[in-house]
Scaffold this motif. Sequence first.
Motif, PDB file in Angstrom:
ATOM      1  N   TYR A 196       0.848  -1.194   0.000  1.00 18.72           N
ATOM      2  CA  TYR A 196       0.000   0.000   0.000  1.00 18.72           C
ATOM      3  C   TYR A 196       0.880   1.239   0.000  1.00 18.72           C
ATOM      4  CZ  TYR A 196       0.804   0.660   5.074  1.00 18.72           C
ATOM      5  OH  TYR A 196       1.365   0.870   6.315  1.00 18.72           O
TER       6      TYR A 196
ATOM      7  N   LYS B 192      -7.204   0.775   5.620  1.00 20.92           N
ATOM      8  CA  LYS B 192      -8.250   0.471   4.627  1.00 20.92           C
ATOM      9  C   LYS B 192      -8.103  -0.955   4.094  1.00 20.92           C
ATOM     10  CE  LYS B 192      -9.685   2.012  -0.009  1.00 20.92           C
ATOM     11  NZ  LYS B 192      -8.952   0.997  -0.811  1.00 20.92           N
ATOM     12  N   TRP B 193      -6.866  -1.321   3.748  1.00 20.34           N
ATOM     13  CA  TRP B 193      -6.671  -2.665   3.195  1.00 20.34           C
ATOM     14  C   TRP B 193      -6.907  -3.753   4.234  1.00 20.34           C
ATOM     15  CZ3 TRP B 193      -7.379  -3.319  -1.569  1.00 20.34           C
ATOM     16  CH2 TRP B 193      -6.962  -2.368  -2.505  1.00 20.34           C
TER      17      TRP B 193
ATOM     18  N   CYS C  85      -9.022  -3.532   6.773  1.00 19.48           N
ATOM     19  CA  CYS C  85     -10.476  -3.597   6.934  1.00 19.48           C
ATOM     20  C   CYS C  85     -11.125  -4.369   5.783  1.00 19.48           C
ATOM     21  CB  CYS C  85     -11.069  -2.198   7.038  1.00 19.48           C
ATOM     22  SG  CYS C  85     -10.754  -1.396   8.627  1.00 19.48           S
ATOM     23  N   GLN C  86     -10.624  -4.142   4.575  1.00 14.02           N
ATOM     24  CA  GLN C  86     -11.170  -4.880   3.434  1.00 14.02           C
ATOM     25  C   GLN C  86     -10.863  -6.368   3.549  1.00 14.02           C
ATOM     26  OE1 GLN C  86      -9.988  -1.442   0.421  1.00 14.02           O
ATOM     27  NE2 GLN C  86     -11.403  -2.839  -0.581  1.00 14.02           N
ATOM     28  N   ASN C  87      -9.690  -6.708   4.063  1.00 14.92           N
ATOM     29  CA  ASN C  87      -9.370  -8.118   4.305  1.00 14.92           C
ATOM     30  C   ASN C  87     -10.284  -8.730   5.361  1.00 14.92           C
ATOM     31  OD1 ASN C  87      -7.270  -8.482   2.477  1.00 14.92           O
ATOM     32  ND2 ASN C  87      -5.712  -7.803   3.915  1.00 14.92           N
TER      33      ASN C  87
ATOM     34  N   VAL D 184     -14.848  -5.514   5.255  1.00 11.84           N
ATOM     35  CA  VAL D 184     -15.470  -4.184   5.161  1.00 11.84           C
ATOM     36  C   VAL D 184     -15.255  -3.646   3.752  1.00 11.84           C
ATOM     37  CG1 VAL D 184     -15.473  -1.811   6.048  1.00 11.84           C
ATOM     38  CG2 VAL D 184     -15.062  -3.728   7.609  1.00 11.84           C
ATOM     39  N   ASP D 185     -16.314  -3.288   3.048  1.00 12.87           N
ATOM     40  CA  ASP D 185     -16.097  -2.813   1.675  1.00 12.87           C
ATOM     41  C   ASP D 185     -15.612  -1.364   1.677  1.00 12.87           C
ATOM     42  OD1 ASP D 185     -18.306  -0.994   1.578  1.00 12.87           O
ATOM     43  OD2 ASP D 185     -19.655  -2.607   0.983  1.00 12.87           O
ATOM     44  N   GLU D 186     -15.103  -0.917   0.548  1.00  8.34           N
ATOM     45  CA  GLU D 186     -14.437   0.371   0.435  1.00  8.34           C
ATOM     46  C   GLU D 186     -15.344   1.535   0.823  1.00  8.34           C
ATOM     47  OE1 GLU D 186     -11.188   2.001  -2.680  1.00  8.34           O
ATOM     48  OE2 GLU D 186     -13.182   1.691  -3.543  1.00  8.34           O
ATOM     49  N   ASP D 187     -16.586   1.517   0.332  1.00 10.15           N
ATOM     50  CA  ASP D 187     -17.516   2.612   0.629  1.00 10.15           C
ATOM     51  C   ASP D 187     -17.774   2.712   2.131  1.00 10.15           C
ATOM     52  OD1 ASP D 187     -17.668   3.248  -2.017  1.00 10.15           O
ATOM     53  OD2 ASP D 187     -19.596   2.249  -2.377  1.00 10.15           O
ATOM     54  N   ASP D 188     -17.942   1.569   2.771  1.00  8.46           N
ATOM     55  CA  ASP D 188     -18.196   1.563   4.211  1.00  8.46           C
ATOM     56  C   ASP D 188     -16.973   2.068   4.979  1.00  8.46           C
ATOM     57  OD1 ASP D 188     -20.764   0.652   3.953  1.00  8.46           O
ATOM     58  OD2 ASP D 188     -20.275  -1.454   4.308  1.00  8.46           O
ATOM     59  N   PHE D 189     -15.787   1.760   4.479  1.00  9.08           N
ATOM     60  CA  PHE D 189     -14.575   2.253   5.135  1.00  9.08           C
ATOM     61  C   PHE D 189     -14.531   3.783   5.085  1.00  9.08           C
ATOM     62  CE2 PHE D 189     -10.259   3.879   5.041  1.00  9.08           C
ATOM     63  CZ  PHE D 189      -9.732   3.316   6.194  1.00  9.08           C
TER      64      PHE D 189
END
Length: 452
Positions: free
Chosen positions: A243, A281-282, A284-286, A289-294
């Motif tokens: 990242y 962010k990455w 959370c996505q792992n 959690v999707d990007e918009d929600d983050f």
Amino acid sequence: MQIHFIAIGGSAMHNLALALHHKGYTITGSDDVIFEPSKTRLANKGLLPDTFGWFPEEVHTDLDAVILGMHAKADNPELLKAQELGVTIYSYPEFLYEQSKNKTRVVIGGSHGKTTITSMILHVLNYHDRPVDYMVGAQLDGFDRMVHLTDENDFIVLEGDEYLSSPIDRRPKFHLYRPNIALLSGIAWDHINVFPTFENYVDQFRIFVDSIVKGGSITYNIEDLEVQKVVEASENSIRKLPYQTPEYRVEDGETLLETPEGPMPIEVFGKHNLNNLAGAKWICQNMGVDEDDFYESIASFKGASKRLEKIAEGKTSVAYKDFAHSPSKVAATTKAVKEQYPDRTLIACLELHTYSSFNPEFLKEYKGALDAADVAVVFYLPESVAIKKLAAVSPEQISSAFERNDLQIHTDAAAFKDYVFDQDFENSVLLLMSSGNYGGLDLEEVKERIAS
């Protein structure tokens, strides 16, 4: 379970004691001294020892385990009693692993940024009502404790500290967690009293990356060359996910993060914090959690306690305090504040307080660390050097290390306080950086001065 804490008053230890008490365990503990806020927080739950000191009779065979804090010594009488009786002894990180070995372990490591990144992740998960176990190194808004443990949660998020585990276990804490999902934010030499060379320090991060469970992942800051080298050289069978700092801009004292939906105002600022945000962010996505929600949730994140914390604001002046003390953190924090307030005079005051910062060789690492400040001040107490049984450090050594001709150096607490309060804070930013207390500087007085 019945657990006894040796050195229960530490920041991490008392939070673990509170977490296990909340879980329903029977907790006892001892310590030779306990400061606030640990003292009151333990007292409120009936866990404060009646008398300070070490009492071997507190250790007996009915205990399920003893947890040994770093503050205790290897010859602690309670520890010796536990060893004699054969009671199971855990270090703080060993016990956290025992509590989480059947969970998905998310571990955030790095010389800097790990507390902020862990805090960002927990803020996002809490915002979206996703319960997880956790351990973080700062008090967070909306969280009762810095440690939370359950039997039912699937994930645990752990701040991965590279400092030693206990007086009898000299391994770094983050070697013991065996993460499924890991992050590495940066490598900048620290803890010189334990890791005497840079290479020895970097080795600890190599071991951390190699400790990730096979098939797991490492999210890593590709902008840090040491991190990149360590991660990409690892032969561990894991996914490697780089990242970098996202696009952002500062307008009228507000930081705007570029997102797929356009620029979004955020509460935190500074390149290092935007870099931390990208890592969070990455992770959370792992964790699903999707990007918009983050993005929706991170907009309201105001930062972790003591990390670039705004303590006062007047009409044309503002004051921040920050835990920054290592060279890389000092440089990043100073640059961040100047970037956020480019048209104001930045008065940056750094207290040298740690073992490393008084080492003549390590001092050289501070070169340029305060260059972004308009007024640069270093404060230290010679008696602090003496207490650590180190050779005296002269103001000339400090000045030479920072390589700044106009650097102001104070070695007397009263004189430093007078200096701070004599400043004209019109159109200025006061930045106080330390892991200590600035020689007893009353921050409430500072707040009143700035606000007025």
